[in-house]
Design an enzyme around this catalytic site. Sequence first.
Site, PDB file in Angstrom:
ATOM      1  CB  THR A  97     -36.822 -11.857  33.143  1.00 37.98           C
ATOM      2  OG1 THR A  97     -35.572 -11.143  33.109  1.00 37.98           O
ATOM      3  CG2 THR A  97     -36.529 -13.332  33.355  1.00 37.98           C
TER       4      THR A  97
ATOM      5  CD  GLU B 285     -30.620  -6.313  26.923  1.00 32.65           C
ATOM      6  OE1 GLU B 285     -30.984  -6.466  28.122  1.00 32.65           O
ATOM      7  OE2 GLU B 285     -30.696  -5.249  26.319  1.00 32.65           O
TER       8      GLU B 285
ATOM      9  N   GLY C 188     -36.526  -7.147  26.507  1.00 32.32           N
ATOM     10  CA  GLY C 188     -37.667  -6.778  27.337  1.00 32.32           C
ATOM     11  C   GLY C 188     -37.592  -7.480  28.677  1.00 32.32           C
TER      12      GLY C 188
ATOM     13  CB  CYS D 279     -32.146  -3.705  30.692  1.00 35.52           C
ATOM     14  SG  CYS D 279     -31.127  -3.211  29.312  1.00 35.52           S
TER      15      CYS D 279
ATOM     16  CD  GLU E 146     -35.460  -4.716  34.870  1.00 34.48           C
ATOM     17  OE1 GLU E 146     -36.264  -5.541  34.397  1.00 34.48           O
ATOM     18  OE2 GLU E 146     -34.468  -4.291  34.252  1.00 34.48           O
TER      19      GLU E 146
ATOM     20  N   GLY F 122     -39.606 -12.767  28.139  1.00 36.89           N
ATOM     21  CA  GLY F 122     -38.591 -13.603  27.490  1.00 36.89           C
ATOM     22  C   GLY F 122     -38.898 -15.084  27.660  1.00 36.89           C
TER      23      GLY F 122
ATOM     24  CE  LYS G 141     -44.795  -6.261  19.835  1.00 32.20           C
ATOM     25  NZ  LYS G 141     -45.065  -4.884  20.325  1.00 32.20           N
TER      26      LYS G 141
END
Length: 491
Positions: A242, A262, A240, A296, A394, A245, A187
């Site tokens: 955190t 990741e 993508g 990232c 981030e 995730g 996706k």
Amino acid sequence: MVKLLDPVASFVNREHGVFIGGEFVDSRGADRIPVTDPYSGQVLTTVPSGVSADIDAAVAAATQALPAWRKMPTATRAELLWRLGARIEELADEFAQLDALDNGKPVSEALAVDVPLSAGLYKYYAGWASKLEGRTITPQGGASMHVYTRRESVGVVGAIIPWNFPLLMCGYKLGPALATGNTVVLKPAEQTPLSALRLAEVINEVGFPPGVVNIVTGYGPTAGAPLAAHPGVDKITFTGETSTGQKIMQAAQGNMKKVTLELGGKSPSVVFADADLDAALEGTFGAVFFNQGQCCIAGARVYVEDSIADEFTARLVDRVGQVRLGSGLDPETTMGPLVSEEQQERVNSMIRSGIDEGATIASDPDTPLPGQGSFVRPTVFTDVKPDMRIMREEIFGPVAMVARFKTEEEAVILANDTSYGLCSGVWTKDIARAHRMAAGIHAGTVYVNTYGYFDPAVSFGGFKMSGFGKELGEEALDSYLQTKTVWVNLD
Ligand code: ADP
């Protein structure tokens, strides 16, 4: 305005479906996702907003294709992967324009990084397809047993990727997954589906059997979430945020999917006074601002040794002033718009929070922006404090935070003062110090006197909240394989 290549223009205008079982078919849902050019703000085309019934169909196709793909001679698997890499090289200009159009990134960067690295990845993993070996083991108890291991593919892999390197992220997942004999449902990010759909055409063209790769466009909650939760998916690989995730880990627990994540980063770039300052400047600049800062690994926390901090900051500000903002399709552009207005607003709100919390903008706050597009002014902050949001969260945009340190011990403490652990950079000519720093920093990658190099053969992955499992290199193969132990009684 730079003209689109004819094949790119005609591809964009095509009626796009989801790619299931080797064919582009209509989504089971009725909704479409507008694909927006972040420079012009115009809707380029639409793609299906995939729904869970599409994911079901794609998983069924991947499941059906799995037995034959597993049994296929590894030389054939290798050849297909190699051909895919070679074809991407031939179509480099097309893929670079597609990603520039869809994501906003400069076409020059796509041609220098995204496209060759993608092609190189498929070729690299082509080499591994025929080199997956088990072991023979002698049991220490002395029983007369012949014990060996087989390395088998995990099965159906679900791959969910972000928008910052649209074509390249497909390769990170497809290269090792296919080389090891898995089939895939991928996706792409809803913001950047075009190069993945073009890749699907190339996958057909070079001769992959139907169903080995399936691509379902869609939003995270409606297409990504059902993929992460699907009982027919054996492994999920995700790149993508955190927080996403964490949701994926939860969704994956239902059938104990293997998971590779990741995730985000807040990487430090540490510049010692003894460094080659020209190289450190260019490297630090690239570490923060490459890809509009939407990386990232962005080395956005820049720690500079006190004695050179003023000079280094002034030079960094000067370097930022040389950035040429413009359309990603323009070869002269060195920084494009951010991927979307939503991302532009997220980054601008982080910049506002930095100002509100007392940081100083050292770069020119009045640099003119192009009259259109989701641009964010490349920004350098000074007077930053460790607890400010801009130092902890981030940003994923073109924003550098420069802080000072006095000793090596302090530099290590500051570098590690983050919940993330993806990447880091150290600039020094003192070789012993470089190795001490490399050992002291808690991150999956430490760059010494360079930053941001990637190579298909070199593994990459995070510590701490940046995730787990490696991508690229030999190590990535492990997460797409499971080891079976076979005991044979010789009596
Ligand atoms: P960003 O906010 O930068 O887009 P995300 O982590 O949200 O980063 O997106 C990365 C990928 O994850 C995209 O393909 C997105 O559609 C997908 N995604 C978002 N939310 C979910 C979810 N709940 N489950 C599965 N995939 C998701």
